[in-house]
Design a protein around this motif. Sequence first.
Motif, mmCIF file in Angstrom:
data_model
loop_
_atom_site.group_PDB
_atom_site.id
_atom_site.type_symbol
_atom_site.label_atom_id
_atom_site.label_comp_id
_atom_site.label_asym_id
_atom_site.label_seq_id
_atom_site.Cartn_x
_atom_site.Cartn_y
_atom_site.Cartn_z
ATOM 1 N N ALA A 44 0.828 -1.125 -0.071
ATOM 2 C CA ALA A 44 -0.158 -0.029 -0.057
ATOM 3 C C ALA A 44 0.889 1.153 0.045
ATOM 4 O O ALA A 44 0.489 2.143 -0.760
ATOM 5 C CB ALA A 44 -0.948 0.002 1.142
ATOM 6 N N LYS B 29 0.839 3.810 -3.180
ATOM 7 C CA LYS B 29 0.320 5.108 -2.648
ATOM 8 C C LYS B 29 1.426 6.176 -3.283
ATOM 9 O O LYS B 29 1.064 6.983 -3.751
ATOM 10 C CB LYS B 29 0.029 5.153 -1.438
ATOM 11 C CG LYS B 29 -0.457 6.750 -0.923
ATOM 12 C CD LYS B 29 -0.750 6.756 0.628
ATOM 13 C CE LYS B 29 -1.256 8.163 0.804
ATOM 14 N NZ LYS B 29 -1.549 8.314 2.437
ATOM 15 N N SER B 30 2.556 6.001 -2.990
ATOM 16 C CA SER B 30 3.682 6.782 -3.139
ATOM 17 C C SER B 30 4.203 6.865 -4.844
ATOM 18 O O SER B 30 4.364 7.787 -5.398
ATOM 19 C CB SER B 30 4.965 6.623 -2.575
ATOM 20 O OG SER B 30 5.474 5.250 -2.529
ATOM 21 N N ASN C 64 1.798 6.308 -7.104
ATOM 22 C CA ASN C 64 0.819 6.889 -7.881
ATOM 23 C C ASN C 64 1.099 8.346 -7.562
ATOM 24 O O ASN C 64 0.610 8.974 -8.580
ATOM 25 C CB ASN C 64 -0.392 6.577 -7.211
ATOM 26 C CG ASN C 64 -0.773 5.092 -7.766
ATOM 27 O OD1 ASN C 64 -0.447 4.616 -8.833
ATOM 28 N ND2 ASN C 64 -1.829 4.631 -6.944
ATOM 29 N N MET D 171 4.610 12.175 2.810
ATOM 30 C CA MET D 171 4.204 10.872 2.954
ATOM 31 C C MET D 171 5.358 9.983 3.749
ATOM 32 O O MET D 171 4.965 8.726 3.953
ATOM 33 C CB MET D 171 4.049 10.070 1.495
ATOM 34 C CG MET D 171 2.693 10.524 0.899
ATOM 35 S SD MET D 171 2.490 9.626 -0.773
ATOM 36 C CE MET D 171 1.580 10.382 -1.394
#
Length: 176
Positions: free
Chosen positions: A15, A19-20, A22, A132
């Motif tokens: 995940a 996420k990073s 994207n 992030m």
Amino acid sequence: MEENTINSFTEEQEALVVKSWNAIKKDSGDLSLKFFTKILEIAPPAKQLFSFLKDSNVPLDQNPKLKPHAMSVFLMTCESAVQLRKAGKVTVRESNLKKLGAIHFKSGVQDEHFDVTKQALLETIEEAVPEMWSEAMKNAWGEAHDQLAIAIKAEMKKAGQDQNGINIEDKSKPSC
């Protein structure tokens, strides 16, 4: 190709990587150059491993072959990381992985060079998504990089055995 099964890449790591990735893939052109520049800042002698840089006096940002190469390496690394848990193994096409192994072997790439690429990758991603970034994300990308490095090193070993006349499988025997 030997399957490099991934048991240690967790759902949480997946995940974080997805996420990073994207968040940064739209800037992958610039980030790939930053990644490659970091490699050469960390280990300037690594320049000699690249035929298009070895004898070049052209500044890195003006070298016409650097950006396509950097983009290819960065995208392959990141896309492989994103697919790692879903596929359960490194997802670079077998022919590409074999070629990568042969090229890395022929160029004289050593284990410590993979440590340099890992450091450069982690620094590049941290700078791209500082809001992030966390220890968990660092570990996730580190694990993904390590799995790709293991797959490339396995192909390098095969390339070395082939060059030294040690065939892993005897191709003279007919297969059933």
